[in-house]
Motif scaffolding. Structure first.
Motif, PDB file in Angstrom:
ATOM      1  N   MET A   1       0.928  -1.697   0.052  1.00  0.00           N
ATOM      2  CA  MET A   1      -0.026   0.021   0.157  1.00  0.00           C
ATOM      3  C   MET A   1       1.083   1.321   0.038  1.00  0.00           C
ATOM      4  SD  MET A   1      -2.888   1.419   2.585  1.00  0.00           S
ATOM      5  CE  MET A   1      -3.943   0.279   2.511  1.00  0.00           C
ATOM      6  N   LEU A   2       0.792   2.325  -0.510  1.00  0.00           N
ATOM      7  CA  LEU A   2       0.936   4.017  -0.755  1.00  0.00           C
ATOM      8  C   LEU A   2      -0.028   4.399  -0.128  1.00  0.00           C
ATOM      9  CD1 LEU A   2       2.845   5.213  -1.931  1.00  0.00           C
ATOM     10  CD2 LEU A   2       1.452   6.453  -4.062  1.00  0.00           C
ATOM     11  N   ILE A   3       1.430   5.173   1.400  1.00  0.00           N
ATOM     12  CA  ILE A   3       0.332   5.907   2.009  1.00  0.00           C
ATOM     13  C   ILE A   3       1.167   7.125   2.427  1.00  0.00           C
ATOM     14  CG2 ILE A   3      -0.206   6.496   4.652  1.00  0.00           C
ATOM     15  CD1 ILE A   3      -0.036   3.179   4.830  1.00  0.00           C
ATOM     16  N   ILE A   4       0.569   8.706   1.747  1.00  0.00           N
ATOM     17  CA  ILE A   4       0.830   9.496   1.643  1.00  0.00           C
ATOM     18  C   ILE A   4       0.239  10.544   2.996  1.00  0.00           C
ATOM     19  CG2 ILE A   4       0.473  11.615   0.513  1.00  0.00           C
ATOM     20  CD1 ILE A   4       0.089   9.634  -1.720  1.00  0.00           C
ATOM     21  N   GLU A   5       1.442  10.894   3.848  1.00  0.00           N
ATOM     22  CA  GLU A   5       1.076  11.844   5.086  1.00  0.00           C
ATOM     23  C   GLU A   5       0.998  12.764   5.281  1.00  0.00           C
ATOM     24  OE1 GLU A   5       3.222   9.241   7.773  1.00  0.00           O
ATOM     25  OE2 GLU A   5       1.516   7.557   7.749  1.00  0.00           O
ATOM     26  N   GLY A   6       0.648  13.864   4.925  1.00  0.00           N
ATOM     27  CA  GLY A   6       1.039  15.450   5.224  1.00  0.00           C
ATOM     28  C   GLY A   6       2.066  15.795   4.295  1.00  0.00           C
ATOM     29  N   LEU A   7       2.016  15.260   3.215  1.00  0.00           N
ATOM     30  CA  LEU A   7       2.503  15.318   2.015  1.00  0.00           C
ATOM     31  C   LEU A   7       2.321  17.154   1.977  1.00  0.00           C
ATOM     32  CD1 LEU A   7       5.161  13.560   1.056  1.00  0.00           C
ATOM     33  CD2 LEU A   7       3.641  14.126  -1.168  1.00  0.00           C
ATOM     34  N   THR A   8       3.640  18.112   2.141  1.00  0.00           N
ATOM     35  CA  THR A   8       4.212  19.861   1.750  1.00  0.00           C
ATOM     36  C   THR A   8       5.466  19.533   0.833  1.00  0.00           C
ATOM     37  OG1 THR A   8       2.844  20.315   3.450  1.00  0.00           O
ATOM     38  CG2 THR A   8       3.486  21.881   1.969  1.00  0.00           C
ATOM     39  N   ARG A   9       5.198  20.632  -0.254  1.00  0.00           N
ATOM     40  CA  ARG A   9       6.039  20.787  -1.200  1.00  0.00           C
ATOM     41  C   ARG A   9       6.181  21.998  -1.253  1.00  0.00           C
ATOM     42  NH1 ARG A   9      11.498  20.396  -2.975  1.00  0.00           N
ATOM     43  NH2 ARG A   9      11.416  21.570  -4.462  1.00  0.00           N
ATOM     44  N   ARG A  10       7.009  23.669  -0.974  1.00  0.00           N
ATOM     45  CA  ARG A  10       6.808  25.238  -1.025  1.00  0.00           C
ATOM     46  C   ARG A  10       8.436  24.777  -2.156  1.00  0.00           C
ATOM     47  NH1 ARG A  10       4.676  27.796   3.195  1.00  0.00           N
ATOM     48  NH2 ARG A  10       3.245  26.679   5.321  1.00  0.00           N
ATOM     49  N   PHE A  11       7.665  26.189  -3.080  1.00  0.00           N
ATOM     50  CA  PHE A  11       8.722  26.525  -3.967  1.00  0.00           C
ATOM     51  C   PHE A  11       9.105  27.961  -3.323  1.00  0.00           C
ATOM     52  CE2 PHE A  11       7.251  23.114  -6.325  1.00  0.00           C
ATOM     53  CZ  PHE A  11       8.686  22.508  -6.926  1.00  0.00           C
ATOM     54  N   ARG A  14       5.213  29.644  -2.441  1.00  0.00           N
ATOM     55  CA  ARG A  14       4.180  29.373  -3.489  1.00  0.00           C
ATOM     56  C   ARG A  14       4.313  27.939  -2.840  1.00  0.00           C
ATOM     57  NH1 ARG A  14       3.243  26.715  -7.779  1.00  0.00           N
ATOM     58  NH2 ARG A  14       4.776  26.254  -8.321  1.00  0.00           N
ATOM     59  N   ILE A  15       2.678  27.713  -2.420  1.00  0.00           N
ATOM     60  CA  ILE A  15       3.033  25.853  -1.718  1.00  0.00           C
ATOM     61  C   ILE A  15       1.861  25.252  -3.183  1.00  0.00           C
ATOM     62  CG2 ILE A  15       1.913  24.678  -0.389  1.00  0.00           C
ATOM     63  CD1 ILE A  15       1.736  27.150   1.609  1.00  0.00           C
ATOM     64  N   ALA A  16       3.539  24.189  -3.384  1.00  0.00           N
ATOM     65  CA  ALA A  16       2.566  23.688  -4.496  1.00  0.00           C
ATOM     66  C   ALA A  16       1.609  22.276  -4.436  1.00  0.00           C
ATOM     67  CB  ALA A  16       3.666  22.953  -5.328  1.00  0.00           C
ATOM     68  N   VAL A  17       2.282  21.741  -3.307  1.00  0.00           N
ATOM     69  CA  VAL A  17       1.150  20.727  -2.965  1.00  0.00           C
ATOM     70  C   VAL A  17       0.543  21.198  -0.913  1.00  0.00           C
ATOM     71  CG1 VAL A  17       1.180  18.429  -1.633  1.00  0.00           C
ATOM     72  CG2 VAL A  17       2.024  18.993  -4.027  1.00  0.00           C
ATOM     73  N   ASP A  18      -0.273  20.831  -0.798  1.00  0.00           N
ATOM     74  CA  ASP A  18      -0.799  21.510   0.768  1.00  0.00           C
ATOM     75  C   ASP A  18      -1.059  20.220   1.708  1.00  0.00           C
ATOM     76  OD1 ASP A  18      -0.870  23.034   2.603  1.00  0.00           O
ATOM     77  OD2 ASP A  18      -2.391  24.313   2.124  1.00  0.00           O
ATOM     78  N   ASP A  19       0.288  19.794   2.428  1.00  0.00           N
ATOM     79  CA  ASP A  19      -0.492  18.882   3.750  1.00  0.00           C
ATOM     80  C   ASP A  19      -1.786  17.767   3.192  1.00  0.00           C
ATOM     81  OD1 ASP A  19      -0.645  17.733   6.380  1.00  0.00           O
ATOM     82  OD2 ASP A  19      -2.711  19.072   6.780  1.00  0.00           O
ATOM     83  N   VAL A  20      -0.760  17.184   2.224  1.00  0.00           N
ATOM     84  CA  VAL A  20      -2.069  15.808   1.182  1.00  0.00           C
ATOM     85  C   VAL A  20      -1.715  14.800   1.616  1.00  0.00           C
ATOM     86  CG1 VAL A  20      -2.220  14.484  -1.172  1.00  0.00           C
ATOM     87  CG2 VAL A  20      -2.330  17.379  -0.789  1.00  0.00           C
ATOM     88  N   CYS A  21      -3.317  13.794   2.530  1.00  0.00           N
ATOM     89  CA  CYS A  21      -3.323  12.720   2.855  1.00  0.00           C
ATOM     90  C   CYS A  21      -4.256  11.683   2.161  1.00  0.00           C
ATOM     91  CB  CYS A  21      -3.453  12.898   4.697  1.00  0.00           C
ATOM     92  SG  CYS A  21      -2.439  13.857   5.463  1.00  0.00           S
ATOM     93  N   LEU A  22      -3.084  10.387   1.872  1.00  0.00           N
ATOM     94  CA  LEU A  22      -3.660   9.497   1.048  1.00  0.00           C
ATOM     95  C   LEU A  22      -3.593   8.308   1.338  1.00  0.00           C
ATOM     96  CD1 LEU A  22      -3.808  11.180  -2.691  1.00  0.00           C
ATOM     97  CD2 LEU A  22      -5.681  10.650  -1.541  1.00  0.00           C
ATOM     98  N   GLU A  23      -4.468   7.481   1.804  1.00  0.00           N
ATOM     99  CA  GLU A  23      -3.759   5.709   1.005  1.00  0.00           C
ATOM    100  C   GLU A  23      -4.099   5.082   0.032  1.00  0.00           C
ATOM    101  OE1 GLU A  23      -5.256   3.898   4.877  1.00  0.00           O
ATOM    102  OE2 GLU A  23      -4.465   5.794   6.268  1.00  0.00           O
ATOM    103  N   ILE A  24      -2.905   4.661  -1.105  1.00  0.00           N
ATOM    104  CA  ILE A  24      -4.213   3.922  -1.567  1.00  0.00           C
ATOM    105  C   ILE A  24      -3.598   2.558  -2.090  1.00  0.00           C
ATOM    106  CG2 ILE A  24      -3.243   3.720  -4.621  1.00  0.00           C
ATOM    107  CD1 ILE A  24      -2.766   6.932  -4.267  1.00  0.00           C
ATOM    108  N   PRO A  25      -4.428   1.727  -2.302  1.00  0.00           N
ATOM    109  CA  PRO A  25      -3.883  -0.148  -2.113  1.00  0.00           C
ATOM    110  C   PRO A  25      -3.184  -0.190  -3.291  1.00  0.00           C
ATOM    111  CG  PRO A  25      -6.222   0.845  -1.462  1.00  0.00           C
ATOM    112  CD  PRO A  25      -5.864   1.594  -1.610  1.00  0.00           C
ATOM    113  N   ARG A  26      -2.672  -1.126  -3.309  1.00  0.00           N
ATOM    114  CA  ARG A  26      -1.935  -2.754  -4.395  1.00  0.00           C
ATOM    115  C   ARG A  26      -3.472  -2.575  -5.215  1.00  0.00           C
ATOM    116  NH1 ARG A  26       3.017  -4.815  -4.941  1.00  0.00           N
ATOM    117  NH2 ARG A  26       4.227  -4.454  -3.159  1.00  0.00           N
ATOM    118  N   GLY A  27      -2.553  -2.438  -6.867  1.00  0.00           N
ATOM    119  CA  GLY A  27      -3.896  -2.566  -7.342  1.00  0.00           C
ATOM    120  C   GLY A  27      -5.019  -1.707  -7.967  1.00  0.00           C
ATOM    121  N   SER A  28      -4.974  -0.218  -7.613  1.00  0.00           N
ATOM    122  CA  SER A  28      -5.580   0.569  -8.016  1.00  0.00           C
ATOM    123  C   SER A  28      -5.633   1.409  -9.316  1.00  0.00           C
ATOM    124  CB  SER A  28      -5.377   1.511  -6.676  1.00  0.00           C
ATOM    125  OG  SER A  28      -6.076   0.951  -5.055  1.00  0.00           O
TER     126      SER A  28
END
Length: 269
Positions: A1-11, A14-28
């Motif tokens: 499983m892919l788990i994304i916890e509070g992912l943020t990217r600043r330039f 500028r905030i390009a990605v802001d506190d993204v949280c996801l859980e993606i099971p295998r095979g999705s």
């Protein structure tokens, strides 16, 4: 499983990605949707570690991808293959060699530099081209192919990496409707036949609804929708697309092919 916890990217500011949280099971097969500049490409580039997050973590089967360095990071990029909008092929090289580049992590450096590919590597590459009905193009230079053909070569190159995860960054943005269907069918076959997880950035909502079993919507870098395609209502579409919402919601979906029987991940020459 892919788990994304509070992912943020600043330039800078500028905030390009802001506190993204996801859980993606295998095979999705997950479509990442939203307007241009919403943060879709940055999100995928962080998963592949082509860009480092400012904050947050990425986990694959419990392993912290954001902490990988050196050989372990190269191994992760082999397991997490990228398909780019502009194909990223070497136009002067033939199609077969472009696909064999996907085997670089599997062979010693001196062999790859001298293009001393084994018979097994060549068989794997040809089998991938055959799977996408372009084996007859193996000897042609990549620069002589159409856009749709080049993208199928790029997908074949990703497949021979034997990945767990494929990240497709706007793979159909420069293609006509016919080649859009061909390329999306190729990604769907990989997902359904091999059980490889696919995350695909898409601007076109009709395509995303047709091919993906889950949609993740970004707006100004923030996660504003996460659910099945039929749950995306007009209000959520307006958050994602603004003035374009009525157009993308009313679009007639393209019907994808029927799912084939699932077989184990393996190549046959």
């Amino acid at each position: 499983m892919l788990i994304i916890e509070g992912l943020t990217r600043r330039f800078g500011e500028r905030i390009a990605v802001d506190d993204v949280c996801l859980e993606i099971p295998r095979g999705s097969f997950v479509g990442v949707i939203g307007r241009s500049g919403a943060g879709k490409s940055t999100l995928l580039r962080m998963v592949n570690r082509l860009a480092d997050p400012t904050a947050g973590r990425i986990l694959w089967d419990g392993r912290d991808v954001t902490a990988l360095r050196g050989r372990e990071l190269r191994d992760w990029r082999a397991r997490c293959a990228m398909v780019f909008q502009q194909f990223n092929l070497s136009g002067r090289l033939d199609v077969l060699t472009n696909v064999l580049v996907g085997r670089l992590n599997q062979v010693p450096a001196h062999r790859s530099l001298l293009r001393l590919w084994s018979a097994e590597d060549r068989a794997i590459a040809l089998a991938a081209l055959e799977r996408f009905d372009i084996a007859e193009l193996a000897a042609q230079r990549a620069e002589h192919l159409s856009g749709g053909q080049q993208q199928r070569v790029a997908i074949a190159r990703a497949l021979v990496q034997e990945p767990d995860l494929i990240l497709a960054d706007e793979p159909i943005a420069s293609l006509d409707p016919r080649n859009t269907r061909v390329v999306m069918d190729a990604l769907a076959r990989i997902n359904r036949e091999f059980g490889i997880t696919v995350l695909c950035n898409l601007h076109a909502l009709d395509i995303a609804r047709s091919y993906c079993d889950r949609l993740v919507g970004l707006s100004a870098g923030r996660l504003v929708f996460d659910g099945p395609p039929d749950a995306l209502d007009a209000d959520a579409a307006r958050q994602l697309y603004g003035l374009e919402a009525d157009e993308v919601v009313d679009a007639t979906p393209t019907v994808p092919p029927a799912a084939p029987h699932v077989v184990p991940f393996a190549f046959q020459a």
